[in-house]
Design an enzyme around this catalytic site. Structure first.
Site, PDB file in Angstrom:
ATOM      1  N   HIS A  92       0.858  -1.189   0.000  1.00 41.12           N
ATOM      2  CA  HIS A  92       0.000   0.000   0.000  1.00 41.12           C
ATOM      3  C   HIS A  92       0.890   1.234   0.000  1.00 41.12           C
ATOM      4  O   HIS A  92       1.963   1.238   0.611  1.00 41.12           O
ATOM      5  CB  HIS A  92      -0.902  -0.015   1.237  1.00 41.12           C
ATOM      6  CG  HIS A  92      -1.960   1.029   1.173  1.00 41.12           C
ATOM      7  ND1 HIS A  92      -1.699   2.353   1.437  1.00 41.12           N
ATOM      8  CD2 HIS A  92      -3.274   0.971   0.830  1.00 41.12           C
ATOM      9  CE1 HIS A  92      -2.814   3.059   1.271  1.00 41.12           C
ATOM     10  NE2 HIS A  92      -3.776   2.235   0.904  1.00 41.12           N
ATOM     11  N   GLU A  94       0.763   3.868   1.575  1.00 42.69           N
ATOM     12  CA  GLU A  94       1.093   4.377   2.913  1.00 42.69           C
ATOM     13  C   GLU A  94       2.278   3.610   3.510  1.00 42.69           C
ATOM     14  O   GLU A  94       3.056   4.171   4.283  1.00 42.69           O
ATOM     15  CB  GLU A  94      -0.152   4.309   3.818  1.00 42.69           C
ATOM     16  CG  GLU A  94      -1.144   5.411   3.437  1.00 42.69           C
ATOM     17  CD  GLU A  94      -2.595   5.108   3.731  1.00 42.69           C
ATOM     18  OE1 GLU A  94      -2.892   4.152   4.464  1.00 42.69           O
ATOM     19  OE2 GLU A  94      -3.446   5.849   3.191  1.00 42.69           O
TER      20      GLU A  94
END
Ligand code: PGA
Length: 249
Positions: A92, A94
């Site tokens: 991801h 993030e």
């Protein structure tokens, strides 16, 4: 035919009290026409899996380590399986940004996850600067080439195209932009893994998917579902997205 998938990424949100949202989702979709995957924080995974036990909804982790043993604070792929997970989100943005995860590391994590039977939901996407510099397809090509191990199949791999600038911002690419990237990913998968595998991998779009834009996104070619962040936290938001996906199936 690829079975559609509605995946919810709760990120670092949720305490035991939040599981009422999951119970609501489970009772609202007792015989879904699509697959539903919820990835709660690791602290809730075992409880979430127990709630979903006799229901088609499955649960997943949000990350795993490449190994096991002396790695304080990390979670192995086998531990996710033990907590009831069938899948794990990897790469991801993030994590790529906050934890400086490289494509190489993500590929090694995917290998570890596949080895214990987890399906990996591998995320990729461009930054706003990369999109504005017309580098999107080059970035996606590199992420595809380097973050996927060679053992990918239609069962153990799901890909999520998530433009970084669309995550949590309310900004969404145009439908043409989504279609262009998804078609590109499909072609690259077929080229690398052959048409059988390449056509069977499910491609999710992620980034500000909401009840009011889900149906039009699900109508785009090669969009097999969504990876939903904010709007997966509440059953009242996620249910209409699931229903829109069922209608598109
Ligand atoms: P969002 O997040 O739906 O809140 O934009 C999507 C994601 O990061 O997976």
């Amino acid at each position: 035919m690829r079975r559609k998938l509605a995946a919810g990424n709760w990120k670092m949100n949720g305490t035991s009290a939040t599981l009422t949202e999951l119970s609501g989702l489970i009772s609202a979709h007792d015989t879904p026409d699509v697959d539903i995957l919820i990835c709660p924080p690791a602290t809730l995974l075992a409880q979430a899996s127990a709630l979903a036990k006799s229901h088609p909804l499955t649960t997943g982790g949000q990350d795993c380590h490449t190994a096991a043993g002396a790695h304080t604070g990390d979670i192995s792929a086998a531990m996710l399986v033990d907590a009831g997970a069938t899948a794990v989100i990897l790469g991801h943005s993030e994590r790529r940004v906050d934890h400086e995860e490289s494509n190489d590391l993500i590929r090694e994590k995917a290998r570890a996850a596949h080895a214990v039977g987890l399906t990996t939901v591998i995320c990729m996407g461009e930054s706003l600067a990369q999109r504005e510099a017309a580098n999107t397809l080059d970035i996606i090509a590199a992420q595809l080439a380097m973050s996927l191990p060679d053992d990918c199949t239609g069962e153990n791999l799901v890909l999520a195209y998530e433009p970084i600038w669309a995550i949590g911002t309310g900004l969404v690419p145009t439908l043409d932009q989504i279609g262009e990237v998804h078609d590109f990913i499909r072609a690259r998968l077929e080229r690398r893994f052959g048409p059988g595998v390449g056509r069977s991998v499910r491609l999710l779009y992620g980034g500000s998917v909401k009840p009011d834009n889900a149906a039009e996104i699900f109508a785009v070619s090669n969009v097999d579902g969504a990876l939903v962040g904010g709007a997966s936290l509440k059953q009242s938001d996620f249910s209409p997205i699931i229903t829109a996906l069922e209608k598109s199936a």
